[in-house]
Design an enzyme around this catalytic site. Structure first.
Site, PDB file in Angstrom:
ATOM      1  N   ASP A 182      10.904 -35.619 -23.706  1.00 34.16           N
ATOM      2  CA  ASP A 182      10.534 -36.689 -22.787  1.00 34.16           C
ATOM      3  C   ASP A 182       9.918 -36.052 -21.536  1.00 34.16           C
ATOM      4  O   ASP A 182      10.487 -35.103 -20.968  1.00 34.16           O
ATOM      5  CB  ASP A 182      11.776 -37.508 -22.410  1.00 34.16           C
ATOM      6  CG  ASP A 182      11.419 -38.760 -21.640  1.00 34.16           C
ATOM      7  OD1 ASP A 182      11.382 -39.831 -22.250  1.00 34.16           O
ATOM      8  OD2 ASP A 182      11.177 -38.643 -20.425  1.00 34.16           O
ATOM      9  N   ILE A 183       8.756 -36.561 -21.116  1.00 32.41           N
ATOM     10  CA  ILE A 183       8.106 -36.029 -19.915  1.00 32.41           C
ATOM     11  C   ILE A 183       8.895 -36.465 -18.682  1.00 32.41           C
ATOM     12  O   ILE A 183       9.149 -37.663 -18.484  1.00 32.41           O
ATOM     13  CB  ILE A 183       6.653 -36.530 -19.812  1.00 32.41           C
ATOM     14  CG1 ILE A 183       5.846 -36.093 -21.041  1.00 32.41           C
ATOM     15  CG2 ILE A 183       5.987 -35.999 -18.539  1.00 32.41           C
ATOM     16  CD1 ILE A 183       4.443 -36.654 -21.096  1.00 32.41           C
TER      17      ILE A 183
ATOM     18  N   ASN B  89       2.440 -42.057 -13.437  1.00 34.86           N
ATOM     19  CA  ASN B  89       1.655 -43.284 -13.608  1.00 34.86           C
ATOM     20  C   ASN B  89       1.457 -44.012 -12.284  1.00 34.86           C
ATOM     21  O   ASN B  89       0.360 -44.504 -11.971  1.00 34.86           O
ATOM     22  CB  ASN B  89       2.338 -44.215 -14.604  1.00 34.86           C
ATOM     23  CG  ASN B  89       1.948 -43.911 -16.044  1.00 34.86           C
ATOM     24  OD1 ASN B  89       0.858 -43.406 -16.303  1.00 34.86           O
ATOM     25  ND2 ASN B  89       2.834 -44.207 -16.978  1.00 34.86           N
TER      26      ASN B  89
ATOM     27  N   HIS C 119      -2.531 -45.199 -14.594  1.00 33.70           N
ATOM     28  CA  HIS C 119      -2.242 -45.156 -16.030  1.00 33.70           C
ATOM     29  C   HIS C 119      -3.292 -44.387 -16.819  1.00 33.70           C
ATOM     30  O   HIS C 119      -2.987 -43.800 -17.861  1.00 33.70           O
ATOM     31  CB  HIS C 119      -2.099 -46.574 -16.578  1.00 33.70           C
ATOM     32  CG  HIS C 119      -0.831 -47.241 -16.139  1.00 33.70           C
ATOM     33  ND1 HIS C 119       0.362 -47.031 -16.773  1.00 33.70           N
ATOM     34  CD2 HIS C 119      -0.565 -48.097 -15.110  1.00 33.70           C
ATOM     35  CE1 HIS C 119       1.314 -47.724 -16.187  1.00 33.70           C
ATOM     36  NE2 HIS C 119       0.781 -48.389 -15.161  1.00 33.70           N
TER      37      HIS C 119
ATOM     38  N   ASP D 198      -2.449 -41.414 -19.406  1.00 31.91           N
ATOM     39  CA  ASP D 198      -2.911 -41.250 -20.791  1.00 31.91           C
ATOM     40  C   ASP D 198      -3.493 -39.861 -21.014  1.00 31.91           C
ATOM     41  O   ASP D 198      -3.297 -39.242 -22.059  1.00 31.91           O
ATOM     42  CB  ASP D 198      -3.968 -42.305 -21.128  1.00 31.91           C
ATOM     43  CG  ASP D 198      -3.379 -43.715 -21.212  1.00 31.91           C
ATOM     44  OD1 ASP D 198      -2.142 -43.826 -21.285  1.00 31.91           O
ATOM     45  OD2 ASP D 198      -4.165 -44.679 -21.211  1.00 31.91           O
TER      46      ASP D 198
ATOM     47  N   GLU E 238       2.045 -32.922 -39.529  1.00 30.76           N
ATOM     48  CA  GLU E 238       2.862 -34.044 -39.997  1.00 30.76           C
ATOM     49  C   GLU E 238       4.292 -33.999 -39.463  1.00 30.76           C
ATOM     50  O   GLU E 238       5.060 -34.932 -39.660  1.00 30.76           O
ATOM     51  CB  GLU E 238       2.898 -34.060 -41.533  1.00 30.76           C
ATOM     52  CG  GLU E 238       3.644 -32.895 -42.130  1.00 30.76           C
ATOM     53  CD  GLU E 238       3.808 -33.032 -43.637  1.00 30.76           C
ATOM     54  OE1 GLU E 238       4.428 -32.143 -44.223  1.00 30.76           O
ATOM     55  OE2 GLU E 238       3.330 -34.012 -44.213  1.00 30.76           O
TER      56      GLU E 238
ATOM     57  N   GLU F  58       6.444 -41.952 -23.427  1.00 33.37           N
ATOM     58  CA  GLU F  58       6.274 -40.533 -23.129  1.00 33.37           C
ATOM     59  C   GLU F  58       7.236 -39.686 -23.947  1.00 33.37           C
ATOM     60  O   GLU F  58       7.545 -38.552 -23.607  1.00 33.37           O
ATOM     61  CB  GLU F  58       6.489 -40.265 -21.630  1.00 33.37           C
ATOM     62  CG  GLU F  58       7.895 -40.450 -21.122  1.00 33.37           C
ATOM     63  CD  GLU F  58       8.230 -41.881 -20.690  1.00 33.37           C
ATOM     64  OE1 GLU F  58       9.194 -42.039 -19.931  1.00 33.37           O
ATOM     65  OE2 GLU F  58       7.519 -42.814 -21.113  1.00 33.37           O
TER      66      GLU F  58
ATOM     67  N   LYS G 226      11.878 -27.884 -40.402  1.00 36.54           N
ATOM     68  CA  LYS G 226      12.479 -27.794 -41.735  1.00 36.54           C
ATOM     69  C   LYS G 226      12.740 -26.335 -42.115  1.00 36.54           C
ATOM     70  O   LYS G 226      11.897 -25.474 -41.896  1.00 36.54           O
ATOM     71  CB  LYS G 226      11.544 -28.405 -42.782  1.00 36.54           C
ATOM     72  CG  LYS G 226      11.143 -29.843 -42.527  1.00 36.54           C
ATOM     73  CD  LYS G 226      10.148 -30.328 -43.568  1.00 36.54           C
ATOM     74  CE  LYS G 226       8.849 -29.582 -43.500  1.00 36.54           C
ATOM     75  NZ  LYS G 226       7.832 -30.094 -44.463  1.00 36.54           N
TER      76      LYS G 226
END
Length: 371
Positions: free
Chosen positions: A237-238, A245, A250, A254, A272, A280, A287
Site C-alpha cells: 500500500d502506498i 492526491n 488525481h 495516476d 501474471e 493504491e 510461488k
C-alpha cells in the site's frame, strides 16, 4: 473433358479453403504457444491426406503429369504452422505421389518434393523476415512453379509446352493462394481481437497489471496445482497516497500508480503474479520460493520504491514509500486466509509507522488459533 477439368479446379479450391480453415482452428487461441506432439501429428496427417485428395481432383496432362494445388497447402502449412510440420508432411506427400503409379513424372516429382522440403525452409525464413505474408506467399509459390517447370521440361523436352503450362499454373495457384491467405489473415485478425479483448478484461486499465478479478482466478490455479508447495502473498500500500492526491491532484496520483506498478517487476517475478487489487493497493504472489527469497524480494521492492524519485506531470520529483504485509505458507494453500493474513500484516506495518515489512506465517497463525 474441359468440364471435368473445370470441376476438378473448383474441387481443388473448395478443398484448399476448407483445409486452410482447419489449419487455423487447430492453432491454440493464445498469443504465444507451442503445438503438442499430438497436434503436430494431426496436422501432418491432415496435410498429407489433403495432398492425396487434391491429386484425386487434379488436372491430368500427358505422361501422367498432374496439376493441382497440393503445394499451396504445403506453403500455407510452412508459413502459418512451421517447419516442424512442413518437412515431414512434404516428405509424406512425395511418397504419396508414387502411389499413383511409377513413371518419369512421379519419380521426378518425388525427388522435387524432397528438395523443396529442405530449400523452402531457408527461402521462407529469409522472405518472411523482409516481406509481409502475401509477398512471402508469392515468393514461395514462384519458387515452386519454377522448380515444377524444370521437372516438366525433363518430362516433355518442350520449352513452349513447359512455359504455357507453368504460366497457367503460376497464375491459377497464385490467385488461389492469395485468396486463401486473405481468408486466413482475416481469421487470425479475429483471433487477435478476441485475445486482446480477453487481455483487457483481465487487466487494470491504468497500470496494465492484472486486476482483482484475475487475482481471484489465479488463486484457484494455485490451489489446484500440486507442484506449488511454498506460497507467499505480498500486499503493498502506498503510504499517505490520499495526501498525494490532495496535494498534487488525481492526475499525478495516476502517474504515481503507473510508476509504482513498473517498479514491482523485480527478480524473476512473472507479470501474471502482480496485481492491482484496489486504489493504491497491489498484491504479488510468490510461488515455490524459500522464506529467505520471499523476504529478499519483499524488502527489495520496499527499498526500490523508497529510493526511487517519482516524476510528476510538471517534471517535479517527489519521494514516497510503501508498507508491505507478507503472509507465507508451506503446503497449506488456503488462499482466502492467506489474503486475510497479508491484509492483517499490512495493517500492522502501517500501525508501526509505515515504510516497513511485516511478515506473518499462516501455519503459525492457525496453530495459535487452535491452541
Amino acid at each position: 473433358m474441359l468440364l471435368n477439368d473445370l470441376l476438378n479446379v473448383v474441387a481443388n479450391i473448395a478443398i484448399l479453403t476448407l483445409v486452410s480453415y482447419i489449419y487455423i482452428k487447430m492453432i491454440p487461441k493464445k498469443k504465444s504457444y507451442s503445438l503438442t506432439r499430438r497436434q503436430k501429428i494431426a496436422l501432418i496427417f491432415l496435410a498429407s491426406m489433403t495432398s492425396f485428395i487434391l491429386m484425386s481432383f487434379s488436372v491430368d496432362l500427358p505422361q501422367q503429369v498432374k496439376i493441382d494445388m497440393r503445394y499451396n497447402a504445403m506453403i500455407l502449412l510452412l508459413y502459418y504452422i512451421g517447419p516442424d510440420v512442413f518437412v515431414p508432411a512434404s516428405i509424406l506427400t512425395a511418397v504419396l505421389r508414387l502411389t499413383w503409379g511409377i513413371s518419369d513424372a512421379s519419380v521426378y516429382t518425388f525427388l522435387f518434393y524432397l528438395v523443396l522440403s529442405v530449400t523452402m525452409l531457408v527461402l521462407n525464413k529469409k522472405a518472411s523476415e523482409r516481406f509481409n505474408s502475401y509477398t512471402t506467399g508469392l515468393i514461395l509459390n514462384t519458387y515452386y512453379v519454377i522448380g515444377h517447370a524444370i521437372v516438366l521440361y525433363f518430362i516433355y523436352y518442350d520449352w513452349k509446352q513447359t512455359i504455357a503450362v507453368s504460366v497457367f499454373n503460376f497464375i491459377f495457384t497464385s490467385i488461389c493462394l492469395m485468396v486463401n491467405m486473405m481468408f486466413i489473415e482475416d481469421m487470425r485478425a479475429d483471433v487477435r481481437r478476441y485475445l486482446d479483448e480477453i487481455e483487457r478484461a483481465k487487466s487494470d486499465y491504468l497500470t496494465g497489471l492484472y486486476n482483482r478479478r484475475e487475482f481471484s482466478s489465479y488463486w484457484r490455479k494455485i490451489e489446484n496445482d500440486k507442484k506449488i508447495t511454498h506460497v507467499a502473498l505480498l500486499m503493498l500500500d502506498i503510504d499517505h497516497f490520499k495526501c498525494i492526491n490532495d496535494q498534487y491532484g488525481h492526475l499525478n496520483g495516476d502517474i504515481i500508480l503507473r510508476q509504482v506498478a513498473s517498479l514491482l517487476h523485480v527478480e524473476d517475478i512473472e507479470h501474471e503474479q502482480i496485481y492491482r487489487v484496489g486504489g493504491e493497493e497491489f498484491c504479488i504472489v510468490l510461488k515455490n520460493k524459500s522464506f529467505s527469497q520471499q523476504m529478499a524480494i519483499a524488502e527489495k521492492i520496499r527499498q526500490t520504491v523508497e529510493n526511487n524519485p517519482f516524476k510528476l506531470e510538471n517534471h517535479q520529483t517527489i519521494h514516497l514509500t510503501v508498507s508491505v504485509g507478507m503472509a507465507t505458507s508451506y503446503k497449506v494453500k488456503d488462499m482466502k486466509n492467506l489474503y486475510r493474513l497479508a491484509d492483517h500484516a499490512l495493517y500492522q506495518a502501517k500501525e508501526r509507522g509505515r515504510n516497513q515489512l511485516v511478515v506473518l506465517d499462516l501455519a503459525e497463525r492457525e496453530l495459535k488459533r487452535i491452541l
